[in-house]
Design a protein around this motif. Sequence first.
Motif, PDB file in Angstrom:
ATOM      1  N   ALA A   1       0.028  50.619-130.656  1.00  0.00           N
ATOM      2  CA  ALA A   1       0.356  51.462-131.993  1.00  0.00           C
ATOM      3  C   ALA A   1      -1.102  51.761-132.562  1.00  0.00           C
ATOM      4  O   ALA A   1      -1.133  52.693-132.862  1.00  0.00           O
ATOM      5  CB  ALA A   1       1.339  50.301-132.749  1.00  0.00           C
ATOM      6  N   LEU A   2      -2.015  50.854-132.558  1.00  0.00           N
ATOM      7  CA  LEU A   2      -3.169  51.062-133.088  1.00  0.00           C
ATOM      8  C   LEU A   2      -3.874  52.021-132.321  1.00  0.00           C
ATOM      9  O   LEU A   2      -4.516  52.991-132.776  1.00  0.00           O
ATOM     10  CB  LEU A   2      -4.164  49.807-133.099  1.00  0.00           C
TER      11      LEU A   2
ATOM     12  N   GLY B   1       2.267  54.546-122.573  1.00  0.00           N
ATOM     13  CA  GLY B   1       1.252  54.990-123.784  1.00  0.00           C
ATOM     14  C   GLY B   1       1.570  56.304-124.492  1.00  0.00           C
ATOM     15  O   GLY B   1       1.675  56.651-125.442  1.00  0.00           O
ATOM     16  N   SER B   2       2.049  57.343-123.282  1.00  0.00           N
ATOM     17  CA  SER B   2       2.692  58.694-123.853  1.00  0.00           C
ATOM     18  C   SER B   2       3.835  58.351-124.679  1.00  0.00           C
ATOM     19  O   SER B   2       4.164  59.224-125.655  1.00  0.00           O
ATOM     20  CB  SER B   2       2.783  59.509-122.557  1.00  0.00           C
ATOM     21  N   ALA B   3       4.600  57.352-124.112  1.00  0.00           N
ATOM     22  CA  ALA B   3       5.779  57.258-125.214  1.00  0.00           C
ATOM     23  C   ALA B   3       5.655  56.529-126.402  1.00  0.00           C
ATOM     24  O   ALA B   3       6.094  56.952-127.427  1.00  0.00           O
ATOM     25  CB  ALA B   3       6.671  56.233-124.378  1.00  0.00           C
ATOM     26  N   TRP B   4       4.594  55.712-126.583  1.00  0.00           N
ATOM     27  CA  TRP B   4       4.092  55.500-127.980  1.00  0.00           C
ATOM     28  C   TRP B   4       3.385  56.569-128.635  1.00  0.00           C
ATOM     29  O   TRP B   4       3.837  56.542-129.780  1.00  0.00           O
ATOM     30  CB  TRP B   4       3.096  54.220-127.668  1.00  0.00           C
ATOM     31  N   ALA B   5       2.599  57.492-128.007  1.00  0.00           N
ATOM     32  CA  ALA B   5       2.341  58.501-128.695  1.00  0.00           C
ATOM     33  C   ALA B   5       3.272  59.413-129.259  1.00  0.00           C
ATOM     34  O   ALA B   5       3.262  59.915-130.353  1.00  0.00           O
ATOM     35  CB  ALA B   5       1.355  59.395-127.514  1.00  0.00           C
TER      36      ALA B   5
ATOM     37  N   SER C   1      12.577  58.865-129.525  1.00  0.00           N
ATOM     38  CA  SER C   1      11.285  58.544-128.973  1.00  0.00           C
ATOM     39  C   SER C   1      11.250  57.050-128.809  1.00  0.00           C
ATOM     40  O   SER C   1      10.611  56.401-127.882  1.00  0.00           O
ATOM     41  CB  SER C   1      10.200  58.819-129.724  1.00  0.00           C
ATOM     42  N   VAL C   2      12.031  56.378-129.463  1.00  0.00           N
ATOM     43  CA  VAL C   2      12.225  54.645-129.323  1.00  0.00           C
ATOM     44  C   VAL C   2      13.211  54.190-128.474  1.00  0.00           C
ATOM     45  O   VAL C   2      12.663  53.455-127.461  1.00  0.00           O
ATOM     46  CB  VAL C   2      12.424  53.958-130.844  1.00  0.00           C
ATOM     47  N   LEU C   3      14.259  55.054-128.268  1.00  0.00           N
ATOM     48  CA  LEU C   3      15.393  54.494-127.256  1.00  0.00           C
ATOM     49  C   LEU C   3      15.328  55.126-126.114  1.00  0.00           C
ATOM     50  O   LEU C   3      15.612  54.553-124.844  1.00  0.00           O
ATOM     51  CB  LEU C   3      16.735  54.683-127.925  1.00  0.00           C
TER      52      LEU C   3
END
Length: 572
Positions: free
Chosen positions: A23-24, A166-170, A327-329
């Motif tokens: 997240a950071l 990482g791309s999913a978090w982005a 994007s979360v699920l």
Amino acid sequence: MPQAARWAGTPSIKGRSESTRMALLTFSLVGLQFTWGVEMTYFTPYLLQLGLTKSKTSLVWIAGPLSGLIIQPLIGVIADRSRSKWGRRRPFMVGGSFLVALCLFVLGWTAEIVAVFVKEPEKAKNVMVAVAILSIYAVDFSINIVQACCRSLVVDTLSIPSQQAGSAWAGRMCAIGQLLSYVVGSIDTVSIFGSIIGDTQFKQMTVIAGLFLIGAVSVTSYSVKERVLLSARDSDGKAGAVQVLSTLFKTTMELPPRIQAICWAQFWAWIGWFPFLFYSTTWVGETYFRYEVPKERITKTTDMLGEVGRIGSLSLVVFSFITFLSSVLIPFCVQQRDTKRARFPPRPPRKVAAVLKAIGAVRPDLQTAWLLSHLMFAIMMIFAPLAHSRAFATFLVAVCGIPWAISSWAPYAFMGVEINKLTMNGAAPMGPPPSHSGAVTMITSASLRANAADSELDVLRLNHHDTDSDTDNDDEEDPSSNIPSTGELAGIYLGVLNVYTTLPQFVGTLISWLVFSVLEPGAQSKNDSDPSDMQWMNLDKNKPNAIAICLLIGALSAIVAAEATRRFRSVC
């Protein structure tokens, strides 16, 4: 013998849990997407209110693709070779965010700034339009500096098995930023803040966007520690403009096959996404005022720009909320990379675990999900010309949140994997010999194990610690999971991807200009029954909606993108 790139320090991210670190690392994208959301919501109606026709406004939006075409790859190459003691990406991110805030301030207070220097009303109006257009160009150019380095920082920091996560978090952070921008944009901020940060909604949104971007970039810059490049491969670190442009051109012309396939799928997809992102707010607001609002009520509206912005933002709030949920699920419903050992295994929330387990048996891989997203977007936009109510237009926009979540995730995940594979597999990333390419030294899994004591190779290694993976069976270890990325080529290759993202925007701009020129060649003729603030809107129910036609053309391009994505699987 070519000299290897040399580094100092070890990259790290603050935070105790993997989710916190992810997240950071990607938090800067919240502020970035918030700023893009404000631009997409307010800039088009703002230009129309200044007196530009839709056809001329569409030409102004060449600023977006032009800045992306020039700035992102150029900054990518320069940042790749930066030897700043603060790292390669963060100095550009911080400096770019302050520049964006300054340009937004000039845009919001264009009238006041022009009034100081130009007193004649007619001349002041023309100067104000010119300053507004130049400010938009400046915003787009400066925000692309930030965007190029934010994305590259993710690729730099994560290993190959972590690129998809990482791309999913982005994507999630982009969805949050977009949702926040539309939520704030749908609120009457003037009634909340008064005139402290501006006397109009538009002024206040520019201030909020600038401050939010600076804050989000500051969080990521403080939380992430980069390595310092001591010397680039076969270089004294002094890359001239000619060398930078030459490297960029050669890289673009001689892309590896899989990276080229990703870029072409992105190219066709963005011909469709461009009119949606820049005109959907105006389209929803215009549909509402054209078909549902009585004419006598329209004449009483004093701030039409604010009205259209708020109405469009309300529909895009729903769009962004669906984007965020998707994007979360969706990452839990999509198969991970084909590796025997995942670095960051997905852990869905307990309440949705049962549902996701049932879906797991038939869940697609990321390439299939990307293909389906193109088709879903195409289906929604085919119905755009039939939207004669705010509810139906809002529905079409909202459903597009699902394909947008995947489109914000998939190409960057694939690119992150392919960029780091170039380093691991020993494949030359560019056509010219290594001594002229400025590329990173290629290291295979065997060479890393055999030469662990070699200091020149060791400095290229990133320490991606993963406590969860320590419990896995080492006999089933995928070699790629044990070899970290160097990220040295992240800037230039993501810059090339952005070239394929921005070139279709030129195509979209041309299409929009042609459609607007034919269907709405100028502003409506002014008469006594129409308020002056409404001259920039076409409320004739008997004429086709020009923006809806542009969305329909974009749907056809999305179908081509689906075919390009299908072919990506067979590319070696």
